[in-house]
Design a protein around this motif. Structure first.
Motif, PDB file in Angstrom:
ATOM      1  N   ALA A   9     -49.971  61.229   1.836  1.00 18.49           N
ATOM      2  CA  ALA A   9     -50.220  59.989   2.587  1.00 18.49           C
ATOM      3  C   ALA A   9     -49.059  59.691   3.534  1.00 18.49           C
ATOM      4  N   TRP A  10     -47.848  59.977   3.111  1.00 22.63           N
ATOM      5  CA  TRP A  10     -46.689  59.718   3.968  1.00 22.63           C
ATOM      6  C   TRP A  10     -46.630  60.710   5.119  1.00 22.63           C
ATOM      7  N   ASN A  11     -47.040  61.966   4.900  1.00 20.23           N
ATOM      8  CA  ASN A  11     -47.150  62.903   6.021  1.00 20.23           C
ATOM      9  C   ASN A  11     -48.073  62.345   7.087  1.00 20.23           C
ATOM     10  N   LYS A  12     -49.208  61.851   6.641  1.00 15.85           N
ATOM     11  CA  LYS A  12     -50.226  61.372   7.574  1.00 15.85           C
ATOM     12  C   LYS A  12     -49.709  60.211   8.404  1.00 15.85           C
ATOM     13  N   LEU A  13     -48.893  59.369   7.795  1.00 17.73           N
ATOM     14  CA  LEU A  13     -48.335  58.209   8.486  1.00 17.73           C
ATOM     15  C   LEU A  13     -47.010  58.521   9.191  1.00 17.73           C
ATOM     16  N   LYS A  14     -46.494  59.751   8.955  1.00 14.16           N
ATOM     17  CA  LYS A  14     -45.213  60.195   9.524  1.00 14.16           C
ATOM     18  C   LYS A  14     -44.034  59.409   8.959  1.00 14.16           C
ATOM     19  N   ARG A  15     -44.100  59.111   7.655  1.00 18.55           N
ATOM     20  CA  ARG A  15     -42.977  58.483   6.969  1.00 18.55           C
ATOM     21  C   ARG A  15     -42.055  59.575   6.423  1.00 18.55           C
TER      22      ARG A  15
ATOM     23  N   GLN B 264     -40.012  61.562   3.937  1.00 17.11           N
ATOM     24  CA  GLN B 264     -40.239  61.691   2.494  1.00 17.11           C
ATOM     25  C   GLN B 264     -38.974  62.064   1.715  1.00 17.11           C
ATOM     26  N   GLY B 265     -38.284  63.119   2.135  1.00 19.51           N
ATOM     27  CA  GLY B 265     -37.083  63.511   1.411  1.00 19.51           C
ATOM     28  C   GLY B 265     -37.360  63.804  -0.048  1.00 19.51           C
ATOM     29  N   HIS B 266     -36.561  63.199  -0.943  1.00 16.00           N
ATOM     30  CA  HIS B 266     -36.721  63.416  -2.377  1.00 16.00           C
ATOM     31  C   HIS B 266     -37.757  62.483  -3.000  1.00 16.00           C
ATOM     32  N   SER B 267     -38.326  61.569  -2.236  1.00 15.90           N
ATOM     33  CA  SER B 267     -39.361  60.685  -2.774  1.00 15.90           C
ATOM     34  C   SER B 267     -40.539  61.534  -3.232  1.00 15.90           C
ATOM     35  N   ASP B 268     -41.016  61.280  -4.448  1.00 18.82           N
ATOM     36  CA  ASP B 268     -41.986  62.184  -5.082  1.00 18.82           C
ATOM     37  C   ASP B 268     -43.412  61.736  -4.801  1.00 18.82           C
TER      38      ASP B 268
ATOM     39  N   ILE C 280     -31.581  55.843   1.879  1.00 18.70           N
ATOM     40  CA  ILE C 280     -32.302  54.582   2.051  1.00 18.70           C
ATOM     41  C   ILE C 280     -33.413  54.684   3.094  1.00 18.70           C
ATOM     42  N   CYS C 281     -33.373  55.708   3.933  1.00 15.48           N
ATOM     43  CA  CYS C 281     -34.369  55.832   5.003  1.00 15.48           C
ATOM     44  C   CYS C 281     -35.666  56.496   4.549  1.00 15.48           C
ATOM     45  N   GLU C 282     -35.714  56.965   3.315  1.00 13.47           N
ATOM     46  CA  GLU C 282     -36.959  57.555   2.834  1.00 13.47           C
ATOM     47  C   GLU C 282     -38.046  56.485   2.763  1.00 13.47           C
ATOM     48  N   GLY C 283     -39.219  56.850   3.240  1.00 11.22           N
ATOM     49  CA  GLY C 283     -40.342  55.920   3.302  1.00 11.22           C
ATOM     50  C   GLY C 283     -40.454  55.197   4.629  1.00 11.22           C
ATOM     51  N   MET C 284     -39.475  55.388   5.516  1.00 10.65           N
ATOM     52  CA  MET C 284     -39.465  54.682   6.791  1.00 10.65           C
ATOM     53  C   MET C 284     -40.058  55.536   7.904  1.00 10.65           C
ATOM     54  N   LEU C 285     -40.599  54.861   8.910  1.00 11.13           N
ATOM     55  CA  LEU C 285     -41.026  55.517  10.142  1.00 11.13           C
ATOM     56  C   LEU C 285     -39.816  55.684  11.061  1.00 11.13           C
ATOM     57  N   ALA C 286     -39.918  56.618  11.994  1.00 11.86           N
ATOM     58  CA  ALA C 286     -38.806  56.856  12.919  1.00 11.86           C
ATOM     59  C   ALA C 286     -38.410  55.581  13.658  1.00 11.86           C
ATOM     60  N   GLU C 287     -39.398  54.812  14.099  1.00  8.98           N
ATOM     61  CA  GLU C 287     -39.082  53.585  14.839  1.00  8.98           C
ATOM     62  C   GLU C 287     -38.395  52.548  13.953  1.00  8.98           C
TER      63      GLU C 287
ATOM     64  N   HIS D  34     -23.800  64.481   9.749  1.00  9.80           N
ATOM     65  CA  HIS D  34     -24.154  63.064   9.608  1.00  9.80           C
ATOM     66  C   HIS D  34     -24.845  62.815   8.270  1.00  9.80           C
ATOM     67  N   PHE D  35     -24.515  61.680   7.660  1.00 12.00           N
ATOM     68  CA  PHE D  35     -25.170  61.243   6.427  1.00 12.00           C
ATOM     69  C   PHE D  35     -25.935  59.950   6.700  1.00 12.00           C
ATOM     70  N   PHE D  36     -27.206  59.888   6.318  1.00  9.58           N
ATOM     71  CA  PHE D  36     -27.912  58.613   6.310  1.00  9.58           C
ATOM     72  C   PHE D  36     -27.295  57.738   5.216  1.00  9.58           C
ATOM     73  N   PRO D  37     -27.466  56.414   5.299  1.00  9.45           N
ATOM     74  CA  PRO D  37     -26.951  55.561   4.222  1.00  9.45           C
ATOM     75  C   PRO D  37     -27.598  55.924   2.884  1.00  9.45           C
ATOM     76  N   ASP D  38     -26.800  55.913   1.831  1.00 10.04           N
ATOM     77  CA  ASP D  38     -27.341  56.189   0.501  1.00 10.04           C
ATOM     78  C   ASP D  38     -28.357  55.123   0.114  1.00 10.04           C
ATOM     79  N   GLY D  39     -29.301  55.519  -0.691  1.00  5.94           N
ATOM     80  CA  GLY D  39     -30.268  54.592  -1.249  1.00  5.94           C
ATOM     81  C   GLY D  39     -30.290  54.771  -2.753  1.00  5.94           C
ATOM     82  N   GLU D  40     -31.483  54.956  -3.309  1.00  5.09           N
ATOM     83  CA  GLU D  40     -31.615  55.239  -4.739  1.00  5.09           C
ATOM     84  C   GLU D  40     -30.898  56.538  -5.095  1.00  5.09           C
ATOM     85  N   ARG D  41     -30.870  57.458  -4.114  1.00  4.94           N
ATOM     86  CA  ARG D  41     -30.204  58.752  -4.311  1.00  4.94           C
ATOM     87  C   ARG D  41     -29.173  58.976  -3.212  1.00  4.94           C
TER      88      ARG D  41
END
Length: 221
Positions: A16-22, A24-28, A90-97, A117-124
């Motif tokens: 579902a996230w592929n379809k929306l272009k979110r 994903q990273g380590h999000s399962d 923290i950017c997992e689940g987000m759209l590019a915009e 470059h490192f994105f800001p840490d989130g849950e991981r």
């Protein structure tokens, strides 16, 4: 000298996230309906292709795809956490915009292909592109070294495929690497003398067949 290893590196089916272009990273995230159909169709296409082993990221979207191939070959799926996608924190689940608005500096570094470059840490905790590149390449090397002279399949993610493509084509980190990576596309590599060779990229004719469910498709789920 060790014999070369032929490796099919395959991206997981659609989520579902592929379809929306979110991101994903380590999000399962599991496969969606289209992704499950892609996995079944892919397994049918590969049914008569000799495989000696099947490896998968431990994330369910990759494992669910690998499982369908494994069933048709009567082989186990060997899961490996090191075959996961890059972690985006923290950017997992987000759209590019959404990333551009919330974390503009990270967005700029992302699109500039800054390898450190490192994105800001989130849950991981996040990974830089450089860290991820060497982690993914080492995972592929480990699979190849265990199966010299054999043909194996690795079911994994966009980023791991980008790493393999970059290594085989000698594209340095810090430059944009543009190539299509469709869900369940088949990409053929050979590991020989400590490096990857690209044999064929982006086999995806089966995706048209995935629009026409096999008669017994719904027995799978």
């Amino acid at each position: 000298m060790n014999q070369p290893t032929d490796i099919l590196i395959i991206r997981h089916g659609q989520t579902a996230w592929n379809k929306l272009k979110r991101l994903q990273g380590h999000s399962d995230i599991p496969l969606n309906e289209e992704g499950r159909l892609q996995a079944v169709t892919l397994a049918e296409i590969l049914r008569h292709e000799p495989l000696d082993a099947i490896f998968s990221s431990d994330l369910q979207r990759a494992y669910q795809t690998a499982y369908e191939i494994a069933k048709s070959h009567n082989l186990p799926v060997h899961t490996d956490k090191s075959l996961r996608e890059r972690c985006y924190g923290i950017c997992e689940g987000m759209l590019a915009e959404e990333i551009k608005k919330a974390y503009p500096k990270s967005y700029e570094a992302w699109y500039a292909a800054d390898p450190d470059h490192f994105f800001p840490d989130g849950e991981r905790k996040t990974e830089s592109p450089r860290q991820f590149h060497y982690r993914a390449l080492e995972a592929i090397r480990n699979v190849a070294s265990r199966h010299c002279g054999e043909r194996v399949a690795i079911i994994t993610h966009f980023g791991v495929l980008e790493t393999a493509y970059r290594a085989a084509q000698n594209i340095p980190l810090g430059t944009r690497c543009k190539m299509p990576v469709l869900n369940t596309s088949i990409n053929r590599f050979r590991w020989r003398d400590g490096r990857l060779e690209l044999l064929a990229w982006g086999e995806a004719s089966h995706l048209e067949e995935a629009r026409k469910p096999p008669v017994d498709y719904y027995k799978h789920f």
